[in-house]
Scaffold this active site. Structure first.
Site: not given
Ligand code: MEV
Length: 354
Positions: A13, A141, A152
């Site tokens: 510009k 899980e 996890d």
């Molecule tokens: C599995 O990855 C971990 C464990 O402690 C099971 C859990 O925490 O649910 C063995």
């Protein structure tokens, strides 16, 4: 789509009349020129966000995982969109400028980093989205192993490094980017069965097993303390030594809980022959183990231990801890929460016309 290259442009510009006066509330006449600035955004899988400004000779790259682990809460001070001086001063540390960088280059890089980080923060999953994702993952899980703790799904949702206790989660502020080997013994196991076995052993020998669990708790807390110390001070050999001792002690405890396996013993022995410390990770009974890679190790030393492990029939990956959590990898709509997709983009090829 992540594979798409996005090419956008904006015109240069000139102001015909009214420069300076416009700052003081007066009229200015400005016109767009047929000279354009081009921006090419390109996804790539290097784990880095790269900035290439060929017209002013800037080529920089930052590790996305590292950027995400830095404490960026300062960006939210005051008006979150406003780049006040304090924010820019802190951002200079993130930018990590080389000594010979000119002011001109510094400002261009700072502008990019500021926009990139603020936009990524805005595009982040909202807390309630993450809660929901975590809840569903937890249900998954439960289907697979009955009575999971929830750790996890939580760490896969939030990423980084978490302290987790009975559903209470806290994140370590800046976990050090420790390098590890993740080793799959390829021995199949059932998490459900292993969790049940430990419960039964606790019921059968409460006076023996309860103190083991208390000791494992203390190991986790001590590890958290060491990691936090490593984040605030320069990591020293003593830190790695402590982490190695904690790994060894926990591995012995896990064996005493009955979740060891000959394949895991072999894994520990092979890495120990190379001076490295390992433990099982997850449920045990086979499955996976981790080995801490100290920073003093050379490339050939790491290669040697990897070869020894693959020679045992194990799969082996060299990786680091503290990665980002659940992430979207599509830029189909820039209005959607696609901050993670933006992370993988390469902002490049700015052909400036001004
Ligand atoms: C599995 O990855 C971990 C464990 O402690 C099971 C859990 O925490 O649910 C063995």
């Amino acid at each position: 789509m992540l594979s798409d290259v996005l090419l956008v442009s904006a015109p240069g510009k000139v102001i015909l009349h009214g420069e300076h006066a416009v700052v003081h509330g007066k009229v200015a006449l400005a016109v767009a020129l047929n000279l354009r600035t081009f921006l090419q955004l390109q996804p790539h899988s290097s784990g880095k966000v790269s900035l290439n400004l060929p017209n002013i000779g800037i080529k920089r790259a930052w590790d996305v995982a590292r950027l995400q682990l830095l404490d960026m809460s300062f960006l939210e001070q005051g008006d979150p969109t406003s780049p006040i001086l304090e924010k820019l001063e802190k951002l200079k540390e993130v930018a990590d400028f080389p000594e010979d960088c000119t002011d001109h280059e510094r400002l261009a890089v700072l502008a990019f980093l500021y926009l990139y980080l603020c936009i990524c923060r805005k595009q982040r999953w909202r807390a309630e989205d993450l809660e929901l994702i975590n809840k569903w993952a937890f249900q998954g899980e439960k289907v697979i192993h009955g009575n999971p703790s929830g750790v996890d799904n939580a760490v896969s949702t939030w990423g980084g490094a978490l302290r987790y206790q009975q559903g209470k989660i806290s994140s370590l502020k800046r976990p050090p980017a420790l390098k590890i080997l993740l080793i799959n013994t390829k021995v199949p196991r059932s998490t459900k069965a292993l969790v049940l076995n430990v419960r039964n052993r606790l019921l059968k020998f409460p006076k023996i097993v309860a103190p083991l669990l208390t000791s494992i708790n203390a190991i986790s807390l001590e590890c958290e303390r060491v990691l936090e110390e490593m984040a605030t001070a320069v990591p020293a050999p003593e830190h790695y030594l402590a982490l190695e001792e904690l790994i060894d002690m926990n591995q012995h405890h896990l064996n005493a809980l009955g979740v060891g396996h000959t394949s895991l013993d072999q894994l520990c022995q092979v890495t120990m022959a190379h001076g490295l410390h390992s433990k099982l990770t997850g449920a045990g009974g086979g499955g996976c183990g981790i080995t801490l890679l100290r920073p003093d190790l050379t490339g050939p030393e790491v290669e040697a231990v990897k070869q020894a492990l693959t020679g045992c029939g194990f799969d082996c990956w060299e990786t680091s801890i503290g990665a980002p959590g659940v992430s979207v990898h599509t830029a189909a709509s820039l209005d959607a929460p696609v901050w993670q997709a933006l992370d993988g983009l390469c902002a490049g090829q700015w052909a400036s016309s001004s």
